[in-house]
Design a protein around this motif. Structure first.
Motif, PDB file in Angstrom:
ATOM      1  N   ALA A  10       0.823  -1.221   0.000  1.00  0.00           N
ATOM      2  CA  ALA A  10       0.000   0.000   0.000  1.00  0.00           C
ATOM      3  C   ALA A  10       0.850   1.261   0.000  1.00  0.00           C
ATOM      4  CB  ALA A  10      -0.911   0.001   1.216  1.00  0.00           C
ATOM      5  N   ASP A  11       0.402   2.238  -0.766  1.00  0.00           N
ATOM      6  CA  ASP A  11       0.987   3.579  -0.734  1.00  0.00           C
ATOM      7  C   ASP A  11       0.133   4.387   0.235  1.00  0.00           C
ATOM      8  OD1 ASP A  11       1.848   6.177  -1.079  1.00  0.00           O
ATOM      9  OD2 ASP A  11       1.894   6.064  -3.272  1.00  0.00           O
ATOM     10  N   ARG A  12       0.647   4.624   1.412  1.00  0.00           N
ATOM     11  CA  ARG A  12      -0.127   5.263   2.481  1.00  0.00           C
ATOM     12  C   ARG A  12      -0.432   6.730   2.209  1.00  0.00           C
ATOM     13  NH1 ARG A  12       0.897   1.979   7.653  1.00  0.00           N
ATOM     14  NH2 ARG A  12       1.630   0.039   6.751  1.00  0.00           N
ATOM     15  N   LYS A  13       0.160   7.279   1.162  1.00  0.00           N
ATOM     16  CA  LYS A  13      -0.109   8.677   0.801  1.00  0.00           C
ATOM     17  C   LYS A  13      -1.080   8.780  -0.371  1.00  0.00           C
ATOM     18  CE  LYS A  13       4.191  10.386   2.625  1.00  0.00           C
ATOM     19  NZ  LYS A  13       5.476  10.985   2.368  1.00  0.00           N
ATOM     20  N   GLU A  14      -1.294   7.680  -1.074  1.00  0.00           N
ATOM     21  CA  GLU A  14      -2.214   7.689  -2.212  1.00  0.00           C
ATOM     22  C   GLU A  14      -3.546   7.057  -1.787  1.00  0.00           C
ATOM     23  OE1 GLU A  14      -2.909   5.859  -6.618  1.00  0.00           O
ATOM     24  OE2 GLU A  14      -0.860   5.899  -5.886  1.00  0.00           O
ATOM     25  N   ILE A  15      -4.329   7.841  -1.072  1.00  0.00           N
ATOM     26  CA  ILE A  15      -5.651   7.410  -0.624  1.00  0.00           C
ATOM     27  C   ILE A  15      -6.664   8.361  -1.250  1.00  0.00           C
ATOM     28  CG2 ILE A  15      -7.162   6.975   1.337  1.00  0.00           C
ATOM     29  CD1 ILE A  15      -4.588   6.643   3.043  1.00  0.00           C
ATOM     30  N   ASP A  31      -6.401  13.134   3.445  1.00  0.00           N
ATOM     31  CA  ASP A  31      -5.810  12.895   4.757  1.00  0.00           C
ATOM     32  C   ASP A  31      -6.583  11.765   5.441  1.00  0.00           C
ATOM     33  OD1 ASP A  31      -5.674  13.536   7.843  1.00  0.00           O
ATOM     34  OD2 ASP A  31      -3.993  14.602   6.920  1.00  0.00           O
ATOM     35  N   VAL A  32      -5.920  11.007   6.305  1.00  0.00           N
ATOM     36  CA  VAL A  32      -6.587   9.893   6.991  1.00  0.00           C
ATOM     37  C   VAL A  32      -7.674  10.379   7.948  1.00  0.00           C
ATOM     38  CG1 VAL A  32      -4.696   8.246   6.767  1.00  0.00           C
ATOM     39  CG2 VAL A  32      -4.794   9.751   8.768  1.00  0.00           C
ATOM     40  N   ARG A  33      -7.675  11.659   8.295  1.00  0.00           N
ATOM     41  CA  ARG A  33      -8.709  12.211   9.182  1.00  0.00           C
ATOM     42  C   ARG A  33      -9.942  12.684   8.415  1.00  0.00           C
ATOM     43  NH1 ARG A  33      -5.301  16.702  11.719  1.00  0.00           N
ATOM     44  NH2 ARG A  33      -4.570  16.619   9.585  1.00  0.00           N
ATOM     45  N   HIS A  34      -9.925  12.559   7.084  1.00  0.00           N
ATOM     46  CA  HIS A  34     -11.042  13.006   6.259  1.00  0.00           C
ATOM     47  C   HIS A  34     -12.263  12.128   6.533  1.00  0.00           C
ATOM     48  CE1 HIS A  34     -13.422  14.053   2.765  1.00  0.00           C
ATOM     49  NE2 HIS A  34     -12.618  15.085   2.596  1.00  0.00           N
ATOM     50  N   ILE A  89     -16.519   5.386  -1.626  1.00  0.00           N
ATOM     51  CA  ILE A  89     -15.546   4.314  -1.853  1.00  0.00           C
ATOM     52  C   ILE A  89     -14.165   4.861  -1.519  1.00  0.00           C
ATOM     53  CG2 ILE A  89     -14.542   2.701  -3.506  1.00  0.00           C
ATOM     54  CD1 ILE A  89     -17.118   3.058  -5.176  1.00  0.00           C
ATOM     55  N   VAL A  90     -13.526   4.271  -0.516  1.00  0.00           N
ATOM     56  CA  VAL A  90     -12.158   4.630  -0.145  1.00  0.00           C
ATOM     57  C   VAL A  90     -11.236   3.730  -0.957  1.00  0.00           C
ATOM     58  CG1 VAL A  90     -10.474   4.736   1.734  1.00  0.00           C
ATOM     59  CG2 VAL A  90     -12.882   5.297   2.182  1.00  0.00           C
ATOM     60  N   ILE A  91     -10.299   4.334  -1.695  1.00  0.00           N
ATOM     61  CA  ILE A  91      -9.421   3.579  -2.586  1.00  0.00           C
ATOM     62  C   ILE A  91      -7.978   3.798  -2.148  1.00  0.00           C
ATOM     63  CG2 ILE A  91      -8.717   3.205  -4.969  1.00  0.00           C
ATOM     64  CD1 ILE A  91     -11.421   4.788  -5.667  1.00  0.00           C
ATOM     65  N   VAL A  92      -7.305   2.714  -1.768  1.00  0.00           N
ATOM     66  CA  VAL A  92      -5.901   2.797  -1.349  1.00  0.00           C
ATOM     67  C   VAL A  92      -5.033   2.331  -2.511  1.00  0.00           C
ATOM     68  CG1 VAL A  92      -4.178   1.978   0.313  1.00  0.00           C
ATOM     69  CG2 VAL A  92      -6.536   2.375   1.058  1.00  0.00           C
ATOM     70  N   GLY A  93      -4.145   3.206  -2.958  1.00  0.00           N
ATOM     71  CA  GLY A  93      -3.288   2.905  -4.094  1.00  0.00           C
ATOM     72  C   GLY A  93      -2.123   1.996  -3.751  1.00  0.00           C
TER      73      GLY A  93
END
Length: 185
Positions: free
Chosen positions: A147-152, A167-170, A177-181
């Motif tokens: 996972a790329d933790r910055k590409e969300i 941001d993870v607080r969004h 749909i939350v998409i993790v790159g």
């Protein structure tokens, strides 16, 4: 000298106010989210008419957002709050069917949001007030090793708009749909 200090103070105050208001809030108010929640397809609604077990039931709303309720017939729930539905049921049952109906309407299960991409358990999960990207990823078992933790990203329900690199607080809303790159090493 006093006028110059006054102008410096005013300029500083304006700059400080501009900096403070330029950052938008990342998470909505969870209490406000659940109080103003509008029912839609996928929500499970529990209706309880006190003293009338035949009228106490659960419904899963389909795309039409309507239900068939005993003695009343078809009723539209989509786009209404649980409180509005309860008030409408009370009014429609009063008189011909019951003298003083006491009706409560609760959300038994919120409609789903989805998490896809580089998480351990990509799936749909029941939404809950106060849900953030970070919490949704935790529900999905966390990040995979790739996972790329910055590409969300978030694809917003209803509009299909894509919010990139959130941001993870969004906040996350029902149907989103939350998409993790995937990261490249």
């Amino acid at each position: 000298m006093k006028i110059m200090n006054l102008w410096a103070f005013i300029l500083f105050s304006v700059l400080l106010a501009g900096c403070a208001s330029s950052t938008p809030p990342l998470m909505d108010n969870p209490d406000a989210e659940s109080k103003g929640y509008l029912l839609d397809a996928g929500d499970t609604v529990a209706i309880n008419v006190y003293g009338e077990p035949d009228m106490t039931m659960k419904f899963i709303l389909d795309k039409s957002g309507t239900i068939m309720f005993p003695y009343i017939g078809e009723m539209v729930l989509k786009g209404k709050t649980p409180e509005q539905v309860g008030a409408e049921l009370t009014n429609r049952l009063r008189g011909d069917y019951l003298q003083n109906p006491m009706v409560t309407v609760n959300i038994a299960e919120f409609r789903k949001f989805f998490v896809s991409g580089e998480v351990k358990i990509p799936n749909g999960f029941a939404w809950e007030p106060g849900l953030t990207v970070e919490k949704s990823i935790a529900l999905a078992g966390g990040f995979t090793d790739r996972a790329d933790r910055k590409e969300i990203n978030i694809r917003l329900a209803g509009t299909n708009q894509l919010l990139e690199n959130v941001d993870v607080r969004h906040s996350v809303h029902p149907g989103d749909i939350v998409i993790v790159g995937m990261g490249f090493f």
